[in-house]
Design a protein around this motif. Structure first.
Motif, PDB file in Angstrom:
ATOM      1  N   ARG A   1       4.604  11.241  -5.724  1.00 22.28           N
ATOM      2  CA  ARG A   1       4.849  10.055  -6.546  1.00 22.28           C
ATOM      3  C   ARG A   1       5.712   9.080  -5.756  1.00 22.28           C
ATOM      4  NH1 ARG A   1       6.648  10.449 -12.896  1.00 22.28           N
ATOM      5  NH2 ARG A   1       6.570   8.202 -13.396  1.00 22.28           N
ATOM      6  N   VAL A   2       5.187   7.907  -5.498  1.00 24.80           N
ATOM      7  CA  VAL A   2       5.936   6.893  -4.760  1.00 24.80           C
ATOM      8  C   VAL A   2       6.962   6.254  -5.687  1.00 24.80           C
ATOM      9  CG1 VAL A   2       5.778   4.661  -3.609  1.00 24.80           C
ATOM     10  CG2 VAL A   2       4.093   6.432  -3.116  1.00 24.80           C
ATOM     11  N   LEU A   3       8.230   6.251  -5.228  1.00 19.75           N
ATOM     12  CA  LEU A   3       9.335   5.729  -6.032  1.00 19.75           C
ATOM     13  C   LEU A   3       9.932   4.492  -5.367  1.00 19.75           C
ATOM     14  CD1 LEU A   3      11.045   9.197  -6.662  1.00 19.75           C
ATOM     15  CD2 LEU A   3       9.437   7.996  -8.175  1.00 19.75           C
ATOM     16  N   ASN A   4      10.799   3.825  -6.100  1.00 17.14           N
ATOM     17  CA  ASN A   4      11.433   2.610  -5.564  1.00 17.14           C
ATOM     18  C   ASN A   4      12.232   2.906  -4.298  1.00 17.14           C
ATOM     19  OD1 ASN A   4      10.431   0.844  -7.488  1.00 17.14           O
ATOM     20  ND2 ASN A   4      12.118   1.221  -8.918  1.00 17.14           N
ATOM     21  N   VAL A   5      12.812   4.101  -4.206  1.00 16.30           N
ATOM     22  CA  VAL A   5      13.594   4.438  -3.028  1.00 16.30           C
ATOM     23  C   VAL A   5      12.715   4.426  -1.772  1.00 16.30           C
ATOM     24  CG1 VAL A   5      13.244   6.951  -3.287  1.00 16.30           C
ATOM     25  CG2 VAL A   5      15.267   6.085  -2.075  1.00 16.30           C
ATOM     26  N   HIS A   6      11.457   4.783  -1.913  1.00 19.80           N
ATOM     27  CA  HIS A   6      10.540   4.764  -0.769  1.00 19.80           C
ATOM     28  C   HIS A   6      10.259   3.333  -0.315  1.00 19.80           C
ATOM     29  CE1 HIS A   6       9.156   8.695  -2.754  1.00 19.80           C
ATOM     30  NE2 HIS A   6       9.883   9.016  -1.704  1.00 19.80           N
ATOM     31  N   LYS A   7      10.312   2.406  -1.238  1.00 20.73           N
ATOM     32  CA  LYS A   7      10.019   1.007  -0.921  1.00 20.73           C
ATOM     33  C   LYS A   7      11.140   0.360  -0.108  1.00 20.73           C
ATOM     34  CE  LYS A   7       7.259   0.513  -5.138  1.00 20.73           C
ATOM     35  NZ  LYS A   7       7.104  -0.150  -6.450  1.00 20.73           N
TER      36      LYS A   7
ATOM     37  N   ALA B   1       0.842  -1.201   0.000  1.00 21.80           N
ATOM     38  CA  ALA B   1       0.000   0.000   0.000  1.00 21.80           C
ATOM     39  C   ALA B   1       0.877   1.250   0.000  1.00 21.80           C
ATOM     40  CB  ALA B   1      -0.917  -0.012   1.214  1.00 21.80           C
ATOM     41  N   ASP B   2       0.815   2.023  -1.062  1.00 19.65           N
ATOM     42  CA  ASP B   2       1.641   3.225  -1.172  1.00 19.65           C
ATOM     43  C   ASP B   2       1.425   4.215  -0.024  1.00 19.65           C
ATOM     44  OD1 ASP B   2       2.675   2.134  -3.429  1.00 19.65           O
ATOM     45  OD2 ASP B   2       1.773   3.554  -4.842  1.00 19.65           O
ATOM     46  N   PRO B   3       0.198   4.409   0.473  1.00 25.10           N
ATOM     47  CA  PRO B   3       0.028   5.358   1.588  1.00 25.10           C
ATOM     48  C   PRO B   3       0.834   4.996   2.836  1.00 25.10           C
ATOM     49  CG  PRO B   3      -2.095   4.910   0.568  1.00 25.10           C
ATOM     50  CD  PRO B   3      -1.121   3.933  -0.025  1.00 25.10           C
ATOM     51  N   THR B   4       1.083   3.697   3.039  1.00 26.55           N
ATOM     52  CA  THR B   4       1.886   3.318   4.206  1.00 26.55           C
ATOM     53  C   THR B   4       3.346   3.712   4.007  1.00 26.55           C
ATOM     54  OG1 THR B   4       2.378   1.066   3.412  1.00 26.55           O
ATOM     55  CG2 THR B   4       0.345   1.373   4.681  1.00 26.55           C
ATOM     56  N   LEU B   5       3.804   3.723   2.754  1.00 29.61           N
ATOM     57  CA  LEU B   5       5.172   4.165   2.480  1.00 29.61           C
ATOM     58  C   LEU B   5       5.315   5.656   2.766  1.00 29.61           C
ATOM     59  CD1 LEU B   5       6.187   2.383  -0.867  1.00 29.61           C
ATOM     60  CD2 LEU B   5       6.709   1.713   1.474  1.00 29.61           C
ATOM     61  N   LYS B   6       4.313   6.418   2.355  1.00 32.47           N
ATOM     62  CA  LYS B   6       4.349   7.856   2.632  1.00 32.47           C
ATOM     63  C   LYS B   6       4.358   8.105   4.141  1.00 32.47           C
ATOM     64  CE  LYS B   6       1.897   9.329  -1.558  1.00 32.47           C
ATOM     65  NZ  LYS B   6       0.707  10.048  -2.086  1.00 32.47           N
ATOM     66  N   PHE B   7       3.538   7.368   4.859  1.00 32.10           N
ATOM     67  CA  PHE B   7       3.478   7.516   6.312  1.00 32.10           C
ATOM     68  C   PHE B   7       4.840   7.231   6.930  1.00 32.10           C
ATOM     69  CE2 PHE B   7       2.752   5.842  10.596  1.00 32.10           C
ATOM     70  CZ  PHE B   7       1.932   6.818  11.139  1.00 32.10           C
ATOM     71  N   ALA B   8       5.482   6.161   6.471  1.00 32.20           N
ATOM     72  CA  ALA B   8       6.810   5.810   6.984  1.00 32.20           C
ATOM     73  C   ALA B   8       7.830   6.882   6.621  1.00 32.20           C
ATOM     74  CB  ALA B   8       7.237   4.453   6.421  1.00 32.20           C
TER      75      ALA B   8
ATOM     76  N   PRO C   1       8.164  -0.576  10.179  1.00 35.02           N
ATOM     77  CA  PRO C   1       7.081  -1.566  10.278  1.00 35.02           C
ATOM     78  C   PRO C   1       5.859  -1.147   9.459  1.00 35.02           C
ATOM     79  CG  PRO C   1       7.269  -0.303  12.322  1.00 35.02           C
ATOM     80  CD  PRO C   1       8.463   0.038  11.494  1.00 35.02           C
ATOM     81  N   TYR C   2       5.854   0.114   9.011  1.00 32.74           N
ATOM     82  CA  TYR C   2       4.743   0.605   8.180  1.00 32.74           C
ATOM     83  C   TYR C   2       5.012   0.408   6.689  1.00 32.74           C
ATOM     84  CZ  TYR C   2       2.674   2.658  12.334  1.00 32.74           C
ATOM     85  OH  TYR C   2       2.101   2.826  13.566  1.00 32.74           O
ATOM     86  N   ASN C   3       6.174  -0.123   6.351  1.00 33.16           N
ATOM     87  CA  ASN C   3       6.476  -0.405   4.943  1.00 33.16           C
ATOM     88  C   ASN C   3       5.820  -1.730   4.566  1.00 33.16           C
ATOM     89  OD1 ASN C   3       7.537  -1.139   2.456  1.00 33.16           O
ATOM     90  ND2 ASN C   3       9.571  -0.326   2.908  1.00 33.16           N
ATOM     91  N   THR C   4       4.660  -1.651   3.938  1.00 32.99           N
ATOM     92  CA  THR C   4       3.896  -2.865   3.608  1.00 32.99           C
ATOM     93  C   THR C   4       4.375  -3.519   2.326  1.00 32.99           C
ATOM     94  OG1 THR C   4       2.184  -1.497   2.562  1.00 32.99           O
ATOM     95  CG2 THR C   4       1.834  -2.138   4.861  1.00 32.99           C
ATOM     96  N   TYR C   5       5.468  -3.011   1.760  1.00 32.31           N
ATOM     97  CA  TYR C   5       6.137  -3.722   0.664  1.00 32.31           C
ATOM     98  C   TYR C   5       7.126  -4.724   1.252  1.00 32.31           C
ATOM     99  CZ  TYR C   5       4.325  -0.827  -3.142  1.00 32.31           C
ATOM    100  OH  TYR C   5       3.504  -0.227  -4.069  1.00 32.31           O
TER     101      TYR C   5
END
Length: 347
Positions: free
Chosen positions: A263-269, A242-249, A274-278
């Motif tokens: 824009r969610v990028l690979n670096v965010h992943k 879920a991209d919103p969890t990446l933004k939160f993290a 623990p909020y990174n759902t990737y």
């Protein structure tokens, strides 16, 4: 004869004084004493206020403040001021006014929408009731309160369901959070509780998933379908991604402070959180925002389908394209990525 005249004079003078006193008392108690044209006015009496502070608020509203003072002293209100929000109606007399501000604390209707954090919620509430935002926030995260209610700092936000609620203006910070917890328990009625049990999620899990659904889409007609995608992923053990969890993290890191990720990028992943759902399977530890009631009910009544993917729809902004296969999803995702690039949105 002379003595008799003196006695009669004394009697008449006494009657005159008594009549004047009776008139004064009657006038002070029962004559309308409001100076405003609206149907009603309100005064806010802070906690710890004395009579002088009350008088300062009342003076512009009354025709004769001195008569009010006299009656307030006689009725011992001057030494018995109580905090709160009080109503004064047009043409009220002093007696009615004193009775009203002594015992008729009128509640206010506190309203809040989707606040992203407890800090923002505390700020929003402090603009509507007496207590300050720092006290509210401290009460919201008080370890003793959280432990007693079976909450943690990660889940504390969930008891504040966006709506409007009646509370007294002078409610304390502790009184407010306890009131909200009672409202939260009322929100989780038998119907919602049974639905949560039926889909195999706890209340905490429903609220956490609802916060993700809310961030993914504000479209009420689409939220149940998005919830269905995540339920399908949970069921087969697939990461939520879920991209919103990446933004939160990301927003918890100094690097992204005071920035907006469009824009969610690979670096965010790659963010360790623990909020990174990737990177982490299952639901995150708690809410990423305050979800609407529509998002909560969307989870409880999620749409049953076979979709495992969705991507934003460039032709229907705010909506998404859904896919059952990764191949189809990649086509949908690339279309949206091209749209973002065309708009100059690169990060």
């Amino acid at each position: 004869m002379y003595i008799r005249k003196i006695l009669l004079a004394i009697v008449f003078i006494g009657l005159g004084v008594a009549a004047y006193f009776a008139y004064f008392v009657y006038s002070a108690m029962f004559t309308p004493n409001t100076a405003f044209n609206n149907e009603q006015a309100y005064i806010l009496i802070p906690t710890g206020a004395d009579y002088n502070e009350v008088r300062e608020q009342l003076e512009p509203l009354l025709i004769d403040i001195d008569k009010f003072d006299a009656l307030a002293e006689r009725k011992k209100y001057t030494a018995n001021v109580k905090p709160g929000r009080y109503i004064i109606k047009k043409d009220m007399n002093n007696n009615d006014i004193i009775n009203s501000i002594r015992s008729n604390n009128v509640p206010v209707r506190v309203a809040f929408n989707n606040q992203a954090s407890l800090e923002k919620l505390a700020g929003r509430i402090s603009n509507q009731i007496e207590v300050d935002s720092a006290s509210l926030y401290n009460a919201m995260v008080n370890p003793e309160f959280l432990s007693e209610k079976g909450l943690s700092e990660a889940t504390a936000l969930q008891i504040y369901v966006p709506n409007s609620y009646e509370v007294f203006w002078n409610t304390s910070a502790e009184g407010f959070v306890n009131k909200m917890h009672k409202e939260y328990e009322r929100f989780w009625n038998n119907s919602r509780t049974k639905k949560a049990e039926g889909i195999g999620l706890s209340k905490d899990e429903v609220m956490t998933l609802a916060s993700i659904v809310h961030e993914e889409s504000k479209k009420r007609d689409e939220q149940p379908r998005i919830a269905g995608v995540y339920m399908n992923r949970l069921r087969i053990g697939m990461a939520l991604q879920a991209d919103p969890t990446l933004k939160f993290a990301a927003y918890k890191l100094p690097k992204y402070k005071n920035t907006i990720i469009k824009r969610v990028l690979n670096v965010h992943k790659e963010i360790e959180s623990p909020y990174n759902t990737y990177k982490n399977a299952g639901l995150p530890p708690g809410l990423i925002t305050m979800p609407d009631i529509s998002a909560i009910d969307a989870v409880l009544n999620y749409e049953k389908h076979k979709y495992l993917y969705f991507a934003a729809d460039a032709k229907r902004l705010g909506y998404h394209k859904f896919a059952k296969t990764l191949a189809q999803h990649n086509i949908n995702a690339r279309a949206y990525q091209r749209y973002l690039s065309a708009q100059g949105i690169n990060r």
